[in-house]
Motif scaffolding. Sequence first.
Motif, short mmCIF file in Angstrom:
data_model
loop_
_atom_site.label_atom_id
_atom_site.label_comp_id
_atom_site.label_asym_id
_atom_site.label_seq_id
_atom_site.Cartn_x
_atom_site.Cartn_y
_atom_site.Cartn_z
N LYS A 19 0.83 -1.20 0.00
CA LYS A 19 0.00 0.00 0.00
C LYS A 19 0.87 1.26 0.00
CE LYS A 19 -4.10 1.68 2.41
NZ LYS A 19 -5.01 1.45 3.54
N LYS A 20 1.89 1.29 0.86
CA LYS A 20 2.81 2.44 0.90
C LYS A 20 3.54 2.60 -0.43
CE LYS A 20 3.80 2.55 5.84
NZ LYS A 20 4.86 2.41 6.87
N ASN A 21 3.95 1.47 -1.03
CA ASN A 21 4.65 1.51 -2.30
C ASN A 21 3.74 2.07 -3.40
OD1 ASN A 21 6.95 0.95 -3.94
ND2 ASN A 21 5.83 -0.80 -4.80
N ASP A 22 2.50 1.65 -3.41
CA ASP A 22 1.55 2.16 -4.40
C ASP A 22 1.34 3.66 -4.23
OD1 ASP A 22 1.28 -0.36 -5.49
OD2 ASP A 22 -0.63 -0.80 -4.47
N LEU A 23 1.25 4.11 -2.98
CA LEU A 23 1.07 5.54 -2.71
C LEU A 23 2.29 6.33 -3.18
CD1 LEU A 23 -0.64 7.77 -1.47
CD2 LEU A 23 0.39 7.23 0.74
N ALA A 24 3.47 5.82 -2.88
CA ALA A 24 4.70 6.49 -3.30
C ALA A 24 4.79 6.52 -4.83
CB ALA A 24 5.92 5.77 -2.72
N LYS A 25 4.42 5.43 -5.47
CA LYS A 25 4.45 5.38 -6.93
C LYS A 25 3.49 6.42 -7.52
CE LYS A 25 3.55 2.21 -10.76
NZ LYS A 25 3.07 0.89 -11.15
N ALA A 26 2.31 6.52 -6.95
CA ALA A 26 1.33 7.49 -7.44
C ALA A 26 1.86 8.92 -7.26
CB ALA A 26 0.00 7.32 -6.71
N ARG A 27 2.51 9.18 -6.14
CA ARG A 27 3.06 10.52 -5.91
C ARG A 27 4.18 10.84 -6.90
NH1 ARG A 27 3.51 10.69 0.71
NH2 ARG A 27 1.29 11.01 1.10
N VAL A 28 5.05 9.89 -7.14
CA VAL A 28 6.14 10.11 -8.10
C VAL A 28 5.57 10.34 -9.49
CG1 VAL A 28 8.09 8.99 -9.25
CG2 VAL A 28 7.88 8.87 -6.76
N GLU A 29 4.58 9.55 -9.87
CA GLU A 29 3.96 9.73 -11.19
C GLU A 29 3.31 11.10 -11.29
OE1 GLU A 29 1.43 6.31 -11.52
OE2 GLU A 29 3.06 5.02 -12.22
N ILE B 86 4.26 13.82 -9.68
CA ILE B 86 5.35 14.80 -9.79
C ILE B 86 5.90 14.81 -11.21
CG2 ILE B 86 7.73 15.25 -9.06
CD1 ILE B 86 6.90 14.21 -6.27
N ILE B 87 6.09 13.63 -11.80
CA ILE B 87 6.60 13.56 -13.17
C ILE B 87 5.63 14.25 -14.13
CG2 ILE B 87 7.06 11.97 -15.09
CD1 ILE B 87 8.25 10.03 -12.96
N THR B 88 4.36 14.00 -13.96
CA THR B 88 3.35 14.63 -14.82
C THR B 88 3.40 16.15 -14.68
OG1 THR B 88 1.95 12.68 -14.65
CG2 THR B 88 0.88 14.72 -15.35
N ARG B 89 3.51 16.63 -13.44
CA ARG B 89 3.59 18.09 -13.23
C ARG B 89 4.85 18.66 -13.86
NH1 ARG B 89 2.28 17.74 -7.27
NH2 ARG B 89 4.32 18.69 -7.01
N LEU B 90 5.96 17.98 -13.71
CA LEU B 90 7.21 18.45 -14.30
C LEU B 90 7.12 18.48 -15.82
CD1 LEU B 90 9.87 16.65 -12.08
CD2 LEU B 90 9.38 19.10 -12.14
N GLN B 91 6.49 17.46 -16.41
CA GLN B 91 6.35 17.43 -17.86
C GLN B 91 5.45 18.58 -18.34
OE1 GLN B 91 4.93 13.40 -18.38
NE2 GLN B 91 6.99 12.59 -18.77
N SER B 92 4.38 18.85 -17.58
CA SER B 92 3.50 19.95 -17.99
C SER B 92 4.21 21.30 -17.84
CB SER B 92 2.20 19.93 -17.20
OG SER B 92 2.43 20.23 -15.85
N LEU B 93 5.02 21.46 -16.80
CA LEU B 93 5.81 22.71 -16.66
C LEU B 93 6.83 22.85 -17.78
CD1 LEU B 93 6.50 22.74 -12.80
CD2 LEU B 93 5.00 24.28 -14.08
#
Length: 69
Positions: A45-55, A57-64
Motif C-alpha cells: 500500500k505504501k509503495n503504491d502511494l509512493a508510486k502514485a506521488r512520483v507519477e 510529480i513527473i506529470t507536473r514536471l512534464q507539464s511545466l
Amino acid sequence: MEQQLRQLEARVDELLRISAHLRQENRLLRERETRLLDDRAQLVKKNDLAKARVEAIITRLQSLEQEDS
C-alpha cells in the motif's frame, strides 16, 4: 515382554512430546505468517502511494516543461 511394554510406553511418551512441540511450533509459525502478510500488505500500500506521488510529480514536471517551451 514387560521390557518391550516399557519401551513402547517410553516411545509413545516421546511421540506425544514431539507432537505437542510441533503443534506449538506450527501455531507460532502461523501467527508469524499472519503478521508478515499484514506487513507485506501495508508495504504494498505504501509503495503504491509512493508510486502514485512520483507519477504525479513527473506529470507536473512534464507539464511545466511544455509550458516553458
